[in-house]
Enzyme design. Structure first.
Site, PDB file in Angstrom:
ATOM      1  CG  ASP A   1      68.240  24.386   3.502  1.00  0.00           C
ATOM      2  OD1 ASP A   1      68.813  25.486   3.600  1.00  0.00           O
ATOM      3  OD2 ASP A   1      67.877  23.890   2.412  1.00  0.00           O
TER       4      ASP A   1
ATOM      5  CG  ASP B   1      69.857  28.883  -1.991  1.00  0.00           C
ATOM      6  OD1 ASP B   1      70.910  28.794  -1.354  1.00  0.00           O
ATOM      7  OD2 ASP B   1      68.917  28.065  -1.879  1.00  0.00           O
TER       8      ASP B   1
END
Ligand code: NAG
Ligand code: NAG
Ligand code: NAG
Ligand code: NAG
Ligand code: NAG
Length: 407
Positions: free
Chosen positions: A219, A157
């Site tokens: 997301d 990430d």
């Protein structure tokens, strides 16, 4: 006459330099903790749902015992919040000892003993999105540590790496360090999504050289609205995204939220069908201990999984849009075969009639057979040039078709 052969050859030729670690030849399948379990670290208050080795072991058990492993789901993936708050005396990452008493190595052994694979999470930058120690200054050491533990997949990430221009360098460095460990580790990159967010041009050639799968967009959340916005993004960007997908390299629209709190059965079928058409990773983020059979059956549908796992690895395209109705089509590896969704993003059941030749296939003429995958209905003899295909698409639903020539 069968012009689609040309299309297949062209698509298959991309990516001579694509990442070559032998992994993700078809979109990876498994389970990933984030959307459902987030950064729940309080095992005193919530022992059943906190991010702990117990959670991953229980999901592994369910994958094996409830048929998911047999259907192809093989990765059990940890997301953020697994680490202790500091590195150890040798600067190595280690798991929170209370929540992961066996350590990641112990958990990996358990997962492997079930015939499954373990995925882990880190971030580029000094901290993970939730503020745990991350890999920015320790890429090589962390790659080695993950390999020593027996990790099979890594998601990196990057929300705390504020200078997003550095990602074009940092992610490829990690790719080299992972390769140098000698252990094949499927690499999931969040880099294009952060470049998109920062308005930095994305070089997908470079991305495909360094990542097996990559996030392009925000997301997913547990809502139908979120699913719709992701589908819209992929439609808008399809001319860029379709050419970079293929065996070893896939765009990742994020997790399947099937069996969670928000999607109806129709919406769940729609997400499953669309993710199959998009050649997307099928990473479920749900509670396999409590999921109900109707959602489990959607996740285990063999025909839909076969479309997802088609060897050509081609990402489908939106070929038609009329109001709330969209048609998406994906060429399959078997010559002249296609999978098509007629997707209804609207709130009314809709009867649609579409000329067969407008379904996004690439025949010039001939007789074709259409199989409705969810409803198991056959339309065995349609004239490509003259017939019209008619069906009813439920609201917030999808009709999934397998189309092939009659010879
Ligand atoms: C965990 O939850 C319990 C019960 O709600 C609370 O008393 C405790 O302070 C929490 N622990 C942490 C570390 O937040
Ligand atoms: C990470 O920490 C190092 C040293 O502590 C510092 O030099 C560097 O600027 C930090 N990186 C980011 C992205 O904050
Ligand atoms: C490392 O890269 C080389 C060259 O691309 C490739 O042949 C090899 O399989 C890779 N090894 C691993 C472990 O990823
Ligand atoms: C994108 O990356 C490729 C592969 O590394 C490189 O050859 C190409 O020059 C890059 N394109 C741009 C516009 O930087
Ligand atoms: C769709 O068509 C069927 C049969 O052809 C009909 O019974 C139904 O009322 C129609 N539904 C809508 C929403 O138009």
């Amino acid at each position: 006459m069968w012009a689609s052969a040309v299309l297949l050859v062209l698509l298959g030729s991309f990516g001579a330099n694509a990442l070559d670690n032998g992994l993700a030849r078809t979109p990876p399948m498994g389970w990933l903790a984030w959307e459902r379990f987030r950064c729940n670290v309080n095992c005193t208050a919530d022992p059943k749902n906190c991010v702990s080795e117990k959670l991953f072991m229980e999901m592994a058990d369910r994958l094996v015992e409830d048929g998911y492993k047999d259907a192809g789901y093989e990765y059990v993936n940890i997301d953020d919040c697994w680490m202790a708050k500091q590195r150890d005396a040798n600067n190595k990452l280690y798991a929170d000892p209370e929540r992961f008493p066996s350590g990641i190595k112990g958990l990996a052994d358990y997962i492997h003993s079930k015939g499954l694979k373990l995925g882990i999470y880190t971030a580029y930058g000094n901290f993970t999105c939730q503020g745990y120690p991350a890999s920015g200054m320790h890429l090589e050491l962390d790659a080695q540590t993950f390999a020593e533990w027996g990790v099979d997949m890594l998601k990196m990430d990057g929300c705390k790496q504020m200078d997003r221009h550095t990602m074009k360098k940092g992610y490829p460095q990690m790719t080299k360090y992972l390769n140098a460990t000698g252990r094949p580790i499927l690499f999931s990159c969040s880099w294009p999504d952060y470049e998109r967010g920062a308005g930095i041009p994305i070089n997908y050639t470079l991305v495909a050289e360094n990542c097996n799968i990559w996030r392009n967009y925000v997301d997913i959340q547990d809502s139908w609205q979120s699913v719709l916005s992701i589908i819209d993004y992929y439609a808008k960007e399809q001319d860029t995204l379709v050419p970079v997908a293929g065996p070893g390299n896939f765009n990742d629209p994020d997790m399947l939220i099937i069996g969670d709190f928000s999607l109806s059965v129709e919406q769940a079928k729609a997400q499953m069908a669309m993710w199959a058409i998009l050649a997307a990773p099928l990473l479920m983020s749900n509670d396999l201990r409590t999921i109900t059979p109707e959602y489990r059956d959607i996740l285990l549908n063999k025909d839909v999984i076969a479309i997802s796992q088609d060897n050509a690895g081609i990402m489908g395209k939106r070929v038609l849009q009329k109001g709330k109705i969209q048609v998406w089509t994906k060429p399959l590896a078997a010559v002249f075969q296609y999978a098509t969704t007629i997707f209804n993003g609207g709130n009314a059941p809709t009867n649609v009639s579409i000329p067969v030749r407008d379904l996004g296939t690439n025949y010039d003429t001939g007789t074709i057979h259409i199989h409705d995958v969810w409803r198991q209905i056959e339309y065995p003899n349609l004239n490509y040039l003259y017939d019209v295909f008619s069906t009813t698409v439920n609201s917030n639903g999808v009709v999934l078709l397998h189309i092939f020539p009659v010879v």
